[in-house]
Scaffold this motif. Structure first.
Motif, PDB file in Angstrom:
ATOM      1  N   LEU A  11       0.832  -1.208   0.000  1.00 13.08           N
ATOM      2  CA  LEU A  11       0.000   0.000   0.000  1.00 13.08           C
ATOM      3  C   LEU A  11       0.870   1.263   0.000  1.00 13.08           C
ATOM      4  CD1 LEU A  11      -2.668   1.565   0.404  1.00 13.08           C
ATOM      5  CD2 LEU A  11      -2.458   1.118   2.841  1.00 13.08           C
ATOM      6  N   VAL A  12       1.868   1.272   0.903  1.00 18.67           N
ATOM      7  CA  VAL A  12       2.719   2.459   1.026  1.00 18.67           C
ATOM      8  C   VAL A  12       3.513   2.683  -0.267  1.00 18.67           C
ATOM      9  CG1 VAL A  12       4.680   3.451   2.254  1.00 18.67           C
ATOM     10  CG2 VAL A  12       2.844   2.331   3.534  1.00 18.67           C
ATOM     11  N   ARG A  14       2.723   1.803  -3.274  1.00 15.60           N
ATOM     12  CA  ARG A  14       1.866   2.263  -4.355  1.00 15.60           C
ATOM     13  C   ARG A  14       1.516   3.738  -4.168  1.00 15.60           C
ATOM     14  NH1 ARG A  14      -3.159  -0.325  -7.201  1.00 15.60           N
ATOM     15  NH2 ARG A  14      -2.835   0.851  -9.095  1.00 15.60           N
ATOM     16  N   LEU A  15       1.304   4.135  -2.928  1.00 22.85           N
ATOM     17  CA  LEU A  15       0.993   5.541  -2.659  1.00 22.85           C
ATOM     18  C   LEU A  15       2.160   6.436  -3.058  1.00 22.85           C
ATOM     19  CD1 LEU A  15      -0.884   5.253   0.735  1.00 22.85           C
ATOM     20  CD2 LEU A  15      -1.772   6.224  -1.373  1.00 22.85           C
ATOM     21  N   LYS A  16       3.386   5.933  -2.835  1.00 24.03           N
ATOM     22  CA  LYS A  16       4.560   6.741  -3.184  1.00 24.03           C
ATOM     23  C   LYS A  16       4.658   6.905  -4.697  1.00 24.03           C
ATOM     24  CE  LYS A  16       7.088   6.519   1.010  1.00 24.03           C
ATOM     25  NZ  LYS A  16       8.095   5.942   1.878  1.00 24.03           N
ATOM     26  N   VAL A  18       2.127   6.977  -6.744  1.00 19.04           N
ATOM     27  CA  VAL A  18       1.113   7.967  -7.123  1.00 19.04           C
ATOM     28  C   VAL A  18       1.646   9.373  -6.858  1.00 19.04           C
ATOM     29  CG1 VAL A  18      -1.190   8.846  -6.657  1.00 19.04           C
ATOM     30  CG2 VAL A  18      -0.802   6.396  -6.698  1.00 19.04           C
ATOM     31  N   ALA A  19       2.294   9.544  -5.704  1.00 19.67           N
ATOM     32  CA  ALA A  19       2.820  10.870  -5.348  1.00 19.67           C
ATOM     33  C   ALA A  19       3.861  11.322  -6.368  1.00 19.67           C
ATOM     34  CB  ALA A  19       3.417  10.831  -3.951  1.00 19.67           C
ATOM     35  N   ILE A  22       2.422  12.989  -9.432  1.00 15.21           N
ATOM     36  CA  ILE A  22       1.745  14.285  -9.345  1.00 15.21           C
ATOM     37  C   ILE A  22       2.682  15.370  -9.854  1.00 15.21           C
ATOM     38  CG2 ILE A  22       0.773  15.986  -7.768  1.00 15.21           C
ATOM     39  CD1 ILE A  22      -0.314  13.738  -6.126  1.00 15.21           C
ATOM     40  N   ASP A  23       2.199  16.125 -10.812  1.00 14.19           N
ATOM     41  CA  ASP A  23       3.020  17.155 -11.423  1.00 14.19           C
ATOM     42  C   ASP A  23       3.034  18.382 -10.526  1.00 14.19           C
ATOM     43  OD1 ASP A  23       4.315  18.907 -12.944  1.00 14.19           O
ATOM     44  OD2 ASP A  23       3.120  18.593 -14.771  1.00 14.19           O
ATOM     45  N   THR A  24       4.234  18.715 -10.061  1.00 16.10           N
ATOM     46  CA  THR A  24       4.351  19.856  -9.136  1.00 16.10           C
ATOM     47  C   THR A  24       3.943  21.150  -9.802  1.00 16.10           C
ATOM     48  OG1 THR A  24       6.541  18.870  -9.078  1.00 16.10           O
ATOM     49  CG2 THR A  24       5.886  20.181  -7.187  1.00 16.10           C
ATOM     50  N   SER A  26       1.758  21.735 -12.520  1.00 17.39           N
ATOM     51  CA  SER A  26       0.396  22.028 -12.975  1.00 17.39           C
ATOM     52  C   SER A  26      -0.582  21.957 -11.811  1.00 17.39           C
ATOM     53  CB  SER A  26      -0.014  21.021 -14.054  1.00 17.39           C
ATOM     54  OG  SER A  26      -0.454  19.843 -13.460  1.00 17.39           O
ATOM     55  N   SER A  28      -3.507  21.147 -11.040  1.00 16.20           N
ATOM     56  CA  SER A  28      -4.720  20.466 -11.476  1.00 16.20           C
ATOM     57  C   SER A  28      -5.297  19.698 -10.297  1.00 16.20           C
ATOM     58  CB  SER A  28      -4.376  19.497 -12.603  1.00 16.20           C
ATOM     59  OG  SER A  28      -5.257  18.414 -12.589  1.00 16.20           O
ATOM     60  N   SER A  29      -6.601  19.658 -10.206  1.00 14.07           N
ATOM     61  CA  SER A  29      -7.191  18.863  -9.127  1.00 14.07           C
ATOM     62  C   SER A  29      -7.712  17.547  -9.667  1.00 14.07           C
ATOM     63  CB  SER A  29      -8.310  19.651  -8.454  1.00 14.07           C
ATOM     64  OG  SER A  29      -9.283  19.987  -9.413  1.00 14.07           O
ATOM     65  N   PRO A  31      -7.171  13.646 -10.559  1.00  8.08           N
ATOM     66  CA  PRO A  31      -6.247  12.604 -10.121  1.00  8.08           C
ATOM     67  C   PRO A  31      -5.401  12.117 -11.289  1.00  8.08           C
ATOM     68  CG  PRO A  31      -8.488  11.773 -10.269  1.00  8.08           C
ATOM     69  CD  PRO A  31      -8.555  13.239 -10.507  1.00  8.08           C
ATOM     70  N   PRO A  32      -4.125  11.776 -11.030  1.00 13.53           N
ATOM     71  CA  PRO A  32      -3.314  11.218 -12.115  1.00 13.53           C
ATOM     72  C   PRO A  32      -3.903   9.875 -12.526  1.00 13.53           C
ATOM     73  CG  PRO A  32      -2.180  11.034 -10.003  1.00 13.53           C
ATOM     74  CD  PRO A  32      -3.428  11.792  -9.750  1.00 13.53           C
TER      75      PRO A  32
ATOM     76  N   GLU B 163      -6.474  24.527  -3.751  1.00 14.40           N
ATOM     77  CA  GLU B 163      -7.040  24.167  -5.053  1.00 14.40           C
ATOM     78  C   GLU B 163      -6.439  22.867  -5.603  1.00 14.40           C
ATOM     79  OE1 GLU B 163      -5.189  26.683  -4.330  1.00 14.40           O
ATOM     80  OE2 GLU B 163      -3.361  26.411  -5.509  1.00 14.40           O
ATOM     81  N   ARG B 164      -5.402  22.349  -4.948  1.00 13.56           N
ATOM     82  CA  ARG B 164      -4.737  21.177  -5.522  1.00 13.56           C
ATOM     83  C   ARG B 164      -5.217  19.855  -4.943  1.00 13.56           C
ATOM     84  NH1 ARG B 164       1.134  20.878  -6.687  1.00 13.56           N
ATOM     85  NH2 ARG B 164       0.191  19.351  -8.047  1.00 13.56           N
ATOM     86  N   PHE B 165      -6.012  19.894  -3.881  1.00 14.46           N
ATOM     87  CA  PHE B 165      -6.468  18.622  -3.303  1.00 14.46           C
ATOM     88  C   PHE B 165      -7.447  17.945  -4.243  1.00 14.46           C
ATOM     89  CE2 PHE B 165      -4.792  20.797   0.294  1.00 14.46           C
ATOM     90  CZ  PHE B 165      -4.198  19.779   1.013  1.00 14.46           C
ATOM     91  N   TYR B 166      -7.362  16.643  -4.310  1.00 16.48           N
ATOM     92  CA  TYR B 166      -8.290  15.894  -5.152  1.00 16.48           C
ATOM     93  C   TYR B 166      -8.659  14.598  -4.448  1.00 16.48           C
ATOM     94  CZ  TYR B 166      -4.429  12.793  -6.447  1.00 16.48           C
ATOM     95  OH  TYR B 166      -3.401  11.892  -6.416  1.00 16.48           O
ATOM     96  N   TRP B 171      -8.364   3.447  -0.762  1.00 18.22           N
ATOM     97  CA  TRP B 171      -7.620   2.195  -0.664  1.00 18.22           C
ATOM     98  C   TRP B 171      -7.668   1.595   0.741  1.00 18.22           C
ATOM     99  CZ3 TRP B 171      -2.714   3.571  -4.077  1.00 18.22           C
ATOM    100  CH2 TRP B 171      -3.124   3.593  -5.416  1.00 18.22           C
ATOM    101  N   GLU B 236       3.478  16.674  -2.717  1.00 18.47           N
ATOM    102  CA  GLU B 236       2.826  15.743  -3.640  1.00 18.47           C
ATOM    103  C   GLU B 236       2.350  14.499  -2.901  1.00 18.47           C
ATOM    104  OE1 GLU B 236       5.768  17.308  -4.411  1.00 18.47           O
ATOM    105  OE2 GLU B 236       4.577  18.711  -5.590  1.00 18.47           O
ATOM    106  N   ALA B 240      -1.409  12.891  -2.624  1.00 15.82           N
ATOM    107  CA  ALA B 240      -1.710  11.522  -3.042  1.00 15.82           C
ATOM    108  C   ALA B 240      -2.286  10.720  -1.869  1.00 15.82           C
ATOM    109  CB  ALA B 240      -0.451  10.851  -3.571  1.00 15.82           C
ATOM    110  N   TRP B 241      -1.704  10.935  -0.675  1.00 14.10           N
ATOM    111  CA  TRP B 241      -2.126  10.110   0.465  1.00 14.10           C
ATOM    112  C   TRP B 241      -3.498  10.509   0.971  1.00 14.10           C
ATOM    113  CZ3 TRP B 241       3.342  10.254   3.157  1.00 14.10           C
ATOM    114  CH2 TRP B 241       4.246   9.564   2.330  1.00 14.10           C
TER     115      TRP B 241
END
Lengths: 518, 344
Positions: A11-12, A14-16, A18-19, A22-24, A26, A28-29, A31-32, B163-166, B171, B236, B240-241
């Motif tokens: 789990l940890v 996979r979360l990393k 995903v992080a 994330i494009d620092t 842009s 955008s809200s 999700p990737p 504005e960046r939280f999604y 999980w 980031e 994500a978390w």
């Protein structure tokens, strides 16, 4: 949507991943999406930017840039040493100088410029081999006015040095480029693997839950199948009930005699009850195959009867399954039943049958005229006096050596006596093997045997082989039907009575032990 | 408008306060005001140092220093609100907490007692002089009322990078981002893991002084496969978390405001908090956008189990939380309008 990770490390990880996606830059809200696929694309793109890794600590080969064109080399040198792009004047000047002096010379010139020295000091940039590069310049500085001349000499020397070290720097540059690429690819591949691993686990979990769902669907399907077959059985019953009604109506319409209303209503209601009973029998009796298999168990008794003759009377013949077996075995059977629909059915099948009362039918038969009299599941419907008379008359019409078979539900099985017996509202009382045996003996049957049939299947029984389990299984899962078989004998000879007693004792002992297997 | 914004500076101990201070300055500038940010160096020890700063601040007249007239002073922290100006707006981030709700009568020494009465007098004097008095949250307003008999209006501001939280697929873990400190009570959450009936996981992010103690607690109860201390995190990683969490736990003791609650709401996650957590209780509505439970491990475990047993409903609660955030109208725009426009 949700998913579950059994493994906290997975789990940890996979979360990393995903992080990291994330494009620092842009804001955008969104999700990737499908990060591993994104990584895969990036991996297949070979657009690797040939940038300087660390502008504050450039490598020498980055500065020399052996793989870059002259323009790009000058641009990069400006970028690293002065923090700006080359102006067109500088660019042209150095492009002009390059063929004569080589890259090392240009770097040395730039390093000695006031702007570069100020910039490098301010930004804390460390230039490798800075001292060695500029040493000749510093020495030249000591020549004062002569230094221009010294520079003319220096240029070809610098150029020679540039040419000399260029292959080695080219290799180093190539190496560091590969290192960067390798590191980036490694990271991408690791991310992809972690993602794919997570995705696989998730798919597996989905599969598992779908498997479980499939199992429950199958179970449901079985139940539906069962319901369907039940309905098919009822359909037959309804159809025959309909036919029965038709015949009853036809009978009423054809009877021209004036019947008084009370009789008529009695007649009609009996018809209705008959129709109901036929439907009930159709719905609740076993399949024809099962009945045929069951009846074959009487083969030994049939053989005994055949030795005495071939005339047979079946009391309550129903749909005639037994008549069919008797015919096949060489008997000349006759059936009697109250139910007009059953009789219709048997006549249609070509059996000799009559609709009427069994006692009247028995009374019409001469003494010593039949080899076999049978009554399947009829005794439990009869009032005591009729049952009594039936056994008495049966004994009268049997030839010596003839056989009486009476089959009835077996109340030794507690569930039969307390429950299934009462499915049929026309049943009166359960008859016990002891009572039926006594009735037959009382009326003169010389040998009476009790046969037990149709226990619950093995899988319905409580597992175990201790006495308690045997008793529980005996009383709850034991035979659901029994038959009393009586043999009519010629006047008693010596020895036979004792045989009978032994048989009776055996039966009693079986009852006491609760051991009711066939 | 020329605005002087005052606040403190605790060198190299950046935190939520810095973000808040810079946020106010930026928002005011975006509204077209000229803003000077005046930050007083603040030292928690020794006590005399604080009194010296109080005295210094009180001596400052910022009406028209050097002949340049200042239209408005806005102060965010103790003791900046002691600066003299006829049109002074105070938005109390929090008072000097050690002298108020964190005061421990038994542990206090003579110097601290002296400081306490000085601080109370200072606050009573200067806060009552303010033209407009706002509090960072209802909790802070309540404290001003309780200790100083002052009425302040709560004024909320958005968390950093709001504005960046999604929100993304959950999980099955409970996320708890905070500094690892006693007041944040991560130990309640770790202890709660012992009573979980469901396989929910617990991820605790952040660094801090209690890390070793929390690590030992996890080890001692053999919770290694359920609870993980993730350590420090990047912006980031935080996004994500939050995005993949099933629920967020934030159960500090008497928090002033608490960005975590708002961040969780922005990320569409239900929040589990405690009855005595202060700020978070202003935003969480029990049963609708989260759970407010007793500060006991069993009660927290029950809330987590509840979230797990009905994960579809938990996600729905998260969506309600986002909607609640937007209904509350928390924005910098709103903040500047209130600070500049509103009358006391």
């Amino acid at each position: 949507m949700s998913q579950t990770f059994n493994d906290i490390d997975g789990l940890v990880n996979r979360l990393k991943v995903v992080a990291r996606q994330i494009d620092t830059q842009s804001p955008s809200s969104e999700p990737p999406s499908y990060t591993w696929r994104h990584c895969l694309n990036e991996l297949s793109e070979d657009a690797y930017k040939q940038d300087v890794l660390n502008l504050h600590h450039p490598c020498f080969e980055e500065l020399f840039a052996p793989h870059l064109s002259d323009e790009l080399f000058i641009d990069r040198a400006y970028q690293i040493l002065m923090g700006r792009a080359a102006d067109s004047g500088g660019m042209n000047h150095y492009l002009d100088l390059l063929p004569r002096a080589g890259r090392l010379y240009i770097l040395a010139v730039l390093l000695c410029a006031d702007e570069a020295q100020a910039y490098l000091a301010r930004e804390n940039v460390v230039i490798p081999r800075r001292g060695a590069l500029t040493l000749p310049f510093r020495i030249a500085g000591k020549f004062g006015p002569l230094r221009r001349g010294v520079h003319v000499v220096l240029r070809p020397i610098y150029r020679m040095a540039s040419i000399a070290i260029r292959p080695r720097l080219r290799l180093l540059a190539r190496l560091s480029c590969l290192e960067v690429k390798e590191q980036r690819n490694g990271e991408l591949i690791r991310d992809i693997l972690i993602e794919l691993d997570g995705e696989t686990q998730r798919l597996l979990a989905t599969l598992e839950s779908q498997g479980a769902q499939l199992g429950s669907f199958e179970h449901e399907l079985d139940q539906q199948k069962h319901i369907l077959s039940e309905q098919e059985r009822y359909q037959a019953a309804l159809w025959s009930a309909l036919q029965h009604h038709r015949r009853a109506v036809e009978k009423l319409a054809s009877s021209e005699s004036v019947v008084n209303t009370s009789e008529q209503s009695t007649q009609l209601s009996q018809d209705l009850i008959d129709a109901w009973y036929l439907a009930f029998e159709d719905a609740c009796r076993g399949s024809e195959d099962a009945i045929a298999v069951h009846l074959r168990k009487y083969q030994p008794q049939l053989d005994i009867a055949l030795a005495a003759g071939n005339k047979a009377l079946d009391l309550g013949c129903g749909r005639g399954e037994w008549l069919a077996l008797l015919t096949e075995q060489g008997f000349d059977p006759h059936g009697v039943d109250l139910n007009i629909a059953m009789i219709d059915h048997c006549q249609h099948a070509g059996f000799s049958v009559e609709q009427g009362d069994i006692i009247e039918c028995l009374r019409r038969q001469p003494d010593n005229s039949h080899a076999l009299v049978s009554g399947f599941h009829i005794a439990e419907h009869l009032p005591f006096d009729v049952f009594y008379t039936m056994v008495n008359e049966a004994h009268r019409i049997l030839v010596p050596g003839g056989v009486l078979i009476l089959e009835t539900p077996n109340p030794e099985n507690v569930l039969v006596g307390s429950h299934t017996f009462y499915h049929d509202p026309t049943h009166r009382n359960p008859l016990t093997p002891t009572a039926v045996t006594f009735m037959l003996r009382y009326h003169g049957f010389s040998s009476v045997e009790v046969l037990r049939f149709n226990p619950y299947p093995e899988e319905a029984k409580v597992p175990g082989d201790d006495p308690l389990t045997a008793r529980v299984n005996g009383h709850l899962c034991g035979p659901q039907d029994f038959a009393a078989v009586g043999l009519k004998r010629a006047p008693v000879k010596e020895g036979e009575a004792s045989d009978n007693e032994m048989m009776a004792k055996r039966a009693d002992r079986a009852l006491d032990d609760g051991e009711v297997s066939v | 408008m020329k605005i002087l914004l005052t606040a403190n500076l605790v060198p190299f101990m950046r935190g939520g306060a810095d973000y808040h201070i810079e946020g106010v300055a930026r928002a005011l500038r975006e509204q077209g005001h000229s803003v000077e940010l005046l930050r007083f160096p603040f030292r928690f020890q020794p006590e005399a140092e604080i009194e010296r700063l109080m005295a210094y601040v009180e001596s400052l007249d910022m009406t028209a220093p050097n002949g340049v007239s200042i239209d408005r002073v806005i102060s965010l922290q103790f003791p900046g609100y002691g600066v003299n100006h006829p049109d002074h707006t105070v938005w109390v981030m929090h008072q000097h907490r050690a002298m108020y709700e964190l005061w421990d009568e038994k542990q206090a020494n003579a110097e601290q007692r002296h400081l306490k009465s000085a601080v109370h007098a200072f606050d009573n004097c200067h806060l009552s002089k303010a033209r407009r008095l706002f509090a960072n949250s209802r909790r802070v307003a309540e404290r001003l009322h309780t200790y100083n008999q002052l009425e302040a209006r709560p004024l909320y501001h958005p968390p950093y990078n709001a504005e960046r939280f999604y929100c993304d697929e959950e999980w099955g873990y409970v996320f708890c981002p905070s500094r690892l400190e006693s007041l944040k009570r991560q130990d309640l959450l770790i202890e709660a893991a012992r009573y979980l009936q469901t396989p929910a996981k617990i991820l605790i992010a952040g660094e801090g002084g209690q890390r070793e103690r929390y690590r030992q607690l996890i080890e001692q109860h053999g919770l290694d496969d359920r609870v993980r201390l993730l350590g420090g995190f990047s912006e980031e990683e935080k996004l994500a978390w939050y995005a993949h969490a099933m629920a967020v736990f934030f159960g500090p003791y008497d928090e002033d405001y608490g960005y975590i609650t708002l961040e969780a709401m922005l990320a569409g996650k239900p929040v589990i908090t405690c009855k005595d957590s202060g700020g978070p209780c202003e935003f969480v509505s029990h049963g609708e956008t989260g759970w407010i439970v007793a500060p006991e491990p069993q009660a927290i475990a029950a809330a987590i189990d509840d979230a797990w047993h009905n994960r579809v409903r938990s996600a729905e609660m998260g969506r309600c939380a986002t909607a609640a955030y937007h209904r509350a109208g928390i924005s910098w725009q709103q903040v500047t309008e209130q600070l500049i426009g509103g009358k006391r």
